[in-house]
Design an enzyme around this catalytic site. Structure first.
Site, PDB file in Angstrom:
ATOM      1  N   GLU A  65     -11.763  13.425 -14.061  1.00  0.00           N
ATOM      2  CA  GLU A  65     -12.311  12.383 -13.183  1.00  0.00           C
ATOM      3  C   GLU A  65     -11.380  12.205 -12.001  1.00  0.00           C
ATOM      4  O   GLU A  65     -10.244  12.678 -12.021  1.00  0.00           O
ATOM      5  CB  GLU A  65     -12.390  11.045 -13.948  1.00  0.00           C
ATOM      6  CG  GLU A  65     -13.322  11.104 -15.130  1.00  0.00           C
ATOM      7  CD  GLU A  65     -13.170   9.875 -16.038  1.00  0.00           C
ATOM      8  OE1 GLU A  65     -12.633   8.853 -15.574  1.00  0.00           O
ATOM      9  OE2 GLU A  65     -13.574   9.973 -17.196  1.00  0.00           O
ATOM     10  N   LYS A  68      -9.014   9.741  -9.710  1.00  0.00           N
ATOM     11  CA  LYS A  68      -8.249   8.517  -9.938  1.00  0.00           C
ATOM     12  C   LYS A  68      -8.517   7.608  -8.743  1.00  0.00           C
ATOM     13  O   LYS A  68      -8.091   7.892  -7.621  1.00  0.00           O
ATOM     14  CB  LYS A  68      -6.762   8.844 -10.061  1.00  0.00           C
ATOM     15  CG  LYS A  68      -5.944   7.659 -10.505  1.00  0.00           C
ATOM     16  CD  LYS A  68      -4.536   8.097 -10.869  1.00  0.00           C
ATOM     17  CE  LYS A  68      -3.733   6.965 -11.468  1.00  0.00           C
ATOM     18  NZ  LYS A  68      -3.600   5.808 -10.617  1.00  0.00           N
ATOM     19  N   ASP A 119      -8.300   4.509  -6.360  1.00  0.00           N
ATOM     20  CA  ASP A 119      -7.139   3.705  -5.987  1.00  0.00           C
ATOM     21  C   ASP A 119      -7.560   2.269  -5.702  1.00  0.00           C
ATOM     22  O   ASP A 119      -7.871   1.903  -4.577  1.00  0.00           O
ATOM     23  CB  ASP A 119      -6.499   4.340  -4.737  1.00  0.00           C
ATOM     24  CG  ASP A 119      -5.051   3.946  -4.614  1.00  0.00           C
ATOM     25  OD1 ASP A 119      -4.537   3.310  -5.538  1.00  0.00           O
ATOM     26  OD2 ASP A 119      -4.449   4.259  -3.576  1.00  0.00           O
ATOM     27  N   TYR A 159     -15.250   3.673 -15.714  1.00  0.00           N
ATOM     28  CA  TYR A 159     -14.809   4.959 -16.248  1.00  0.00           C
ATOM     29  C   TYR A 159     -14.321   4.938 -17.699  1.00  0.00           C
ATOM     30  O   TYR A 159     -13.729   5.888 -18.175  1.00  0.00           O
ATOM     31  CB  TYR A 159     -13.710   5.539 -15.366  1.00  0.00           C
ATOM     32  CG  TYR A 159     -12.587   4.569 -15.011  1.00  0.00           C
ATOM     33  CD1 TYR A 159     -11.801   3.989 -15.985  1.00  0.00           C
ATOM     34  CD2 TYR A 159     -12.329   4.252 -13.688  1.00  0.00           C
ATOM     35  CE1 TYR A 159     -10.799   3.118 -15.671  1.00  0.00           C
ATOM     36  CE2 TYR A 159     -11.312   3.374 -13.348  1.00  0.00           C
ATOM     37  CZ  TYR A 159     -10.542   2.818 -14.350  1.00  0.00           C
ATOM     38  OH  TYR A 159      -9.548   1.950 -14.035  1.00  0.00           O
ATOM     39  N   LYS A 168      -1.144  13.079  -9.966  1.00  0.00           N
ATOM     40  CA  LYS A 168      -1.170  12.472  -8.630  1.00  0.00           C
ATOM     41  C   LYS A 168      -1.145  13.559  -7.560  1.00  0.00           C
ATOM     42  O   LYS A 168      -0.283  14.451  -7.608  1.00  0.00           O
ATOM     43  CB  LYS A 168       0.070  11.584  -8.441  1.00  0.00           C
ATOM     44  CG  LYS A 168       0.121  10.429  -9.417  1.00  0.00           C
ATOM     45  CD  LYS A 168      -0.590   9.235  -8.875  1.00  0.00           C
ATOM     46  CE  LYS A 168       0.377   8.088  -8.806  1.00  0.00           C
ATOM     47  NZ  LYS A 168      -0.022   6.948  -8.150  1.00  0.00           N
ATOM     48  N   CYS A 178      12.284  -7.581  26.305  1.00  0.00           N
ATOM     49  CA  CYS A 178      10.879  -7.194  26.335  1.00  0.00           C
ATOM     50  C   CYS A 178      10.665  -6.061  27.348  1.00  0.00           C
ATOM     51  O   CYS A 178      11.072  -6.180  28.494  1.00  0.00           O
ATOM     52  CB  CYS A 178      10.030  -8.407  26.711  1.00  0.00           C
ATOM     53  SG  CYS A 178       8.295  -7.997  26.899  1.00  0.00           S
ATOM     54  N   CYS A 213       8.425  -7.685  30.340  1.00  0.00           N
ATOM     55  CA  CYS A 213       8.828  -8.766  31.245  1.00  0.00           C
ATOM     56  C   CYS A 213      10.339  -8.993  31.262  1.00  0.00           C
ATOM     57  O   CYS A 213      10.834  -9.835  32.009  1.00  0.00           O
ATOM     58  CB  CYS A 213       8.106 -10.069  30.877  1.00  0.00           C
ATOM     59  SG  CYS A 213       8.712 -10.781  29.340  1.00  0.00           S
ATOM     60  N   CYS A 252       8.492 -11.392  21.878  1.00  0.00           N
ATOM     61  CA  CYS A 252       8.873 -11.837  23.215  1.00  0.00           C
ATOM     62  C   CYS A 252       8.442 -13.293  23.353  1.00  0.00           C
ATOM     63  O   CYS A 252       7.256 -13.602  23.245  1.00  0.00           O
ATOM     64  CB  CYS A 252       8.178 -10.965  24.251  1.00  0.00           C
ATOM     65  SG  CYS A 252       8.285 -11.679  25.902  1.00  0.00           S
ATOM     66  N   CYS A 289       4.666 -13.203  30.256  1.00  0.00           N
ATOM     67  CA  CYS A 289       4.716 -11.791  29.877  1.00  0.00           C
ATOM     68  C   CYS A 289       3.314 -11.174  30.032  1.00  0.00           C
ATOM     69  O   CYS A 289       2.379 -11.571  29.335  1.00  0.00           O
ATOM     70  CB  CYS A 289       5.214 -11.689  28.436  1.00  0.00           C
ATOM     71  SG  CYS A 289       5.305 -10.009  27.831  1.00  0.00           S
TER      72      CYS A 289
HETATM   73  S1  IVH Z   1      -8.743   5.525 -17.556  1.00  0.00           S
HETATM   74  C1  IVH Z   1      -6.410   4.237 -21.294  1.00  0.00           C
HETATM   75  N1  IVH Z   1      -9.837   6.598 -15.449  1.00  0.00           N
HETATM   76  O1  IVH Z   1      -5.325   4.265 -13.057  1.00  0.00           O
HETATM   77  C2  IVH Z   1      -6.978   4.807 -20.059  1.00  0.00           C
HETATM   78  N2  IVH Z   1      -8.077   5.021 -15.115  1.00  0.00           N
HETATM   79  O2  IVH Z   1      -2.447   4.152 -14.821  1.00  0.00           O
HETATM   80  C3  IVH Z   1      -7.540   3.811 -19.154  1.00  0.00           C
HETATM   81  N3  IVH Z   1      -7.615   4.557 -12.750  1.00  0.00           N
HETATM   82  O3  IVH Z   1      -4.897   1.403 -15.004  1.00  0.00           O
HETATM   83  C4  IVH Z   1      -7.646   4.217 -17.770  1.00  0.00           C
HETATM   84  N4  IVH Z   1      -9.123   5.913 -11.914  1.00  0.00           N
HETATM   85  O4  IVH Z   1      -6.479   1.288 -13.001  1.00  0.00           O
HETATM   86  C5  IVH Z   1      -8.891   5.746 -15.901  1.00  0.00           C
HETATM   87  N5  IVH Z   1     -10.930   7.627 -13.681  1.00  0.00           N
HETATM   88  C6  IVH Z   1     -10.007   6.767 -14.127  1.00  0.00           C
HETATM   89  C7  IVH Z   1      -9.190   6.018 -13.250  1.00  0.00           C
HETATM   90  C8  IVH Z   1      -8.226   5.152 -13.792  1.00  0.00           C
HETATM   91  C9  IVH Z   1      -8.186   5.030 -11.628  1.00  0.00           C
HETATM   92  C10 IVH Z   1      -6.496   3.600 -12.757  1.00  0.00           C
HETATM   93  C11 IVH Z   1      -6.618   2.473 -13.738  1.00  0.00           C
HETATM   94  C12 IVH Z   1      -5.467   2.623 -14.666  1.00  0.00           C
HETATM   95  C13 IVH Z   1      -4.524   3.459 -13.873  1.00  0.00           C
HETATM   96  C14 IVH Z   1      -3.772   4.380 -14.800  1.00  0.00           C
END
Ligand code: IVH
Length: 711
Positions: free
Chosen positions: A152, A154, A156, A264, A351, A445, A448, A463, A469
């Site tokens: 999946e 991640k 943000d 998720y 990451k 500045c 001015c 400033c 200014c």
């Molecule tokens: S699963 C026990 N799936 O990333 C597993 N987390 O440090 C539960 N996050 O706290 C998390 N995308 O806030 C999962 N596709 C994804 C995610 C995801 C973002 C975040 C979530 C979690 C942190 C993991």
């Protein structure tokens, strides 16, 4: 059915009756509609309310979850308006999961802390392919056979846990410390992609679903643009903004911010399948926004191809992602693998490396904003980064330059991470020339020459010469004439520059002393434009107090704050003489804003300018219309009014639009929500409307839009 996208669809809601602004108008259509409803039996009303709620939520689902609008804005508004009206008449049938209950309005002074039923763990992070390989190797060794993985993205944002009982959303908790989190249910309910009530019937009686609340990039950019216009500090990135928004006390503000939520992870006793992928797919059927980016793979090759694909494609997504999450699919295998103290052993986050490039630092320039704040800007040798050419990077303030020990001619590393504006993260010391010297921050500045100041506890220099200014003066004037302030569209940045250079204006009060003879002497100013300009200035004297207050450009007083202040204090004298404590008593006014208002009026120059504006006839008192209306029913909607009408003058229609939070524009574009058309609407307008698929409504239709609380 083809419909135009409903980007900014809000809910049609009235706060006050529109009777006042429409008292001269025949209320026949309103009357007819009410008659119809009154003749409904209670059973009929109940059935109709249920039908409408279902229908509206289905359209919401299509639009916010499936990104596929199946109704026009107008028809949607009509359904919602009907539901709202029926619920008002038959309050006994208002259910907590009705779509009308999503607008927010509830204020939470302090969020309740609640223990999670299942601890909310986080994932262990990995930063290299080797670490991912090790993860897969460990699993292979423990399970002793092949196992499927779900890849999946991640997302943000901010983690959230939603609990559903008998198909109804009952609680939403933030992660907190993992053991207990904040109850933010009121705010979460305003997110339209989160179902309040589930579809179907094959969901467990009680379960929890977890996901990530995030702010789409577009919504983030829009918010920052508005903040910039209000002279407010910009939000650093969508994640922090989403997190701040979720903790806001006023859920009606949250409702307007455009948060979204991907789900998720499911937890519960009686989930339908024994694996993650099938359960999530099922949850999609119940109405959840389960992202389409998830993929089931068999081995490490599948994992790497997912990672490689998204490391490139992530830049095209309309939201931010900082990596990939890999999960073992089978629950039995998950159970066998178990947990460490902090993380599951069956999942890991990989990451992405924030894209980085190195380039030359050519120069550091200093910009002076309209509030006097100095922003150092790094001018770089242009370089390609994450799909765009980067020439500049923000340096924020003196501390940052010092911390990085930046020197002109340095080769610097530039990164585009969570922040939208690229930033310099370090210097390639191996390439530094021996005779380079640390950069000296300016002491005066650049515009001015005034000595800069830095308030205690603040990182930014400014400033203090606010009245002398040039960029501050011009910036304040540009803000003053801007569309949401005094709306003098005959004066733009260029005219201000010319007027300023000629010494014709030194502050915005001077604008009202301008005469046609003065302006006509400006470069490229024809007679007609000069007349327009003067007429525009004259017309602005009718701009209501709320907007005049916003136009003054008091730091931290954006549009919304100006509205709250105007409503609370009623006129400028009350505001000017208010004590710090009295200011704090107004809705949503905190210490920072109160201090800024006090500071503004402590400056005699500002008081004099306000007095001059008052003498010129600007509005410094809340009008009856402002006091009584303040409906946001048409907020986010843009109208073109065209033709001749039977019941109103065009001005009346346009005023009604504005009074209810809508916007009038002169010409039709993709962004137009409705055209209110009377007799003799021009054929070219009609053609354009049809081409762009903009709905054309009659004056009666328009009334219906406003009708919700007309009884
Ligand atoms: S699963 C026990 N799936 O990333 C597993 N987390 O440090 C539960 N996050 O706290 C998390 N995308 O806030 C999962 N596709 C994804 C995610 C995801 C973002 C975040 C979530 C979690 C942190 C993991």
């Amino acid at each position: 059915m083809q419909t135009k996208p409903r980007h900014k669809r809000g809910f049609v809601f009235a706060f006050h009756t529109t009777k006042k602004c429409f008292k001269h108008i025949s209320n026949k259509p309103i009357f007819e509609r009410l008659e119809k409803n009154r003749s409904m039996t209670s059973e009929q009303a109940k059935a109709r309310i249920e039908y409408l709620s279902k229908e509206i939520e289905q359209h919401n689902h299509n639009y916010y979850v499936l990104s596929n609008a199946t109704i026009s804005d107008y028809d949607f508004d009509m359904l919602l308006e009907e539901l709202h009206r029926l619920e008002k008449e038959f309050p006994e049938f208002v259910s907590s999961d009705s779509p009308t209950q999503r607008v927010g309005g509830g204020i939470t002074k302090e969020f309740k802390t609640v223990k999670h039923k299942y601890p909310m763990l986080s994932l262990s992070n990995s930063y290299s392919r080797e670490e991912v390989q090790e993860f897969e190797g460990r699993i292979h060794k423990l399970i002793e056979r092949e196992t499927e993985y779900v890849c999946e993205l991640k997302y943000d944002g901010v983690a959230i846990g939603l609990t559903y009982v008998n198909g109804q959303l009952v609680q939403a908790l933030t992660r907190g410390d993992g053991v207990q989190g904040d109850d933010v249910t009121t705010n979460i309910r305003t997110i339209k992609s989160i179902p309040l009530k589930l579809k179907g019937s094959d969901f467990p009686a009680e379960f929890e679903i977890r996901g990530e609340v995030f702010l789409p990039l577009k919504a983030f950019e829009k918010m920052n643009k508005e903040r910039e216009e209000a002279g407010e500090e910009l939000y650093a990135n969508p994640r922090n903004t989403a997190s701040g928004t979720l903790k806001m006390q006023d859920s009606s503000v949250v409702a307007k911010r455009g948060l979204d939520c991907f789900l998720y992870f499911l937890l519960g006793e009686n989930l339908p399948f024994n694996n993650h992928y099938d359960n999530l797919t099922k949850a999609r059927e119940w109405g959840f926004k389960v992202p389409e980016y998830m993929r089931k793979v068999k081995d490490i090759n599948g994992i790497f191809s997912f990672i490689d694909e998204w490391d490139v494609k992530r830049h095209e997504l309309p939201f931010e992602t900082d990596g990939v999450v890999l999960k073992v699919n089978s629950y039995d295998d998950q159970d066998a693998l178990g947990f460490t103290a902090k993380n599951p052993r069956w999942a890991i986050a990989y990451k992405f490396k924030a894209e980085q490039v190195s380039t030359l630092l050519n120069e550091v320039t200093f910009q002076v904003g309209r509030t006097g704040a100095i922003t150092p800007v790094a001018n770089l040798k242009p370089v390609l980064l994450a799909g765009t050419t980067v020439k500049r990077a923000s340096l924020h303030n003196a501390d940052q330059i010092e911390k990085l020990d930046l020197r002109l001619g340095d080769t610097v590393f530039v990164e585009k991470g969570g922040e939208i504006i690229p930033k310099i993260i370090g210097v390639d010391l191996s390439k530094r020339s021996v005779d380079s010297e640390p950069l000296k921050y300016i002491t005066h500045c650049p515009e001015c020459g005034t000595e800069l100041k830095r308030n205690e506890g603040e990182a930014v220099h400014f400033c203090p010469n606010d009245t002398g200014c040039p960029p501050q003066i011009k910036g304040r004037m540009e803000h003053f004439v801007s569309r949401k302030a005094m709306d003098i569209d005959s004066i733009g940045a260029e005219t201000i520059e010319l007027l300023f250079q000629k010494g014709l204006v030194k502050n915005y009060a001077d604008i009202y002393d301008l005469k046609k003879e003065d302006v006509i002497t400006l470069d490229r100013m024809a007679d007609k434009s000069a007349t327009n300009l003067i007429e525009g200035i004259e017309k602005s004297k009718a701009i209501p107090f709320t907007r005049v207050l916003f136009a003054l450009g008091i730091r931290f007083v954006g549009e919304t704050v100006a509205k709250k202040l105007a409503l609370h204090f009623k006129n400028i004298d009350n505001l000017m003489s208010a004590t710090f404590e009295q200011l704090m008593e107004a809705d949503e006014i905190g210490e920072k804003i109160a201090a800024s208002i006090k500071e503004f009026f402590a400056n005699e120059n500002n008081v004099e300018i306000v007095n001059r504006l008052r003498e010129k006839g600007l509005q410094f008192e809340l009008s009856e219309a402002e006091n009584t209306k303040v409906s946001d029913k048409l907020a986010g909607k843009t109208f073109v009014v065209s033709g001749v009408f039977a019941k109103f003058s065009r001005d009346e229609l346009e005023k009604a639009i504005e009074d209810n939070g809508g916007k009038n524009v002169g010409s039709i574009s993709k962004k137009t929500t409705y055209i209110v058309a009377g007799e003799n609407m021009g054929p070219s307008k009609l053609e354009k409307a049809q081409k762009l698929n903009v709905p054309i409504i009659s004056e009666d239709d328009f009334l219906k839009l406003l009708e919700a609380e007309a009884n």
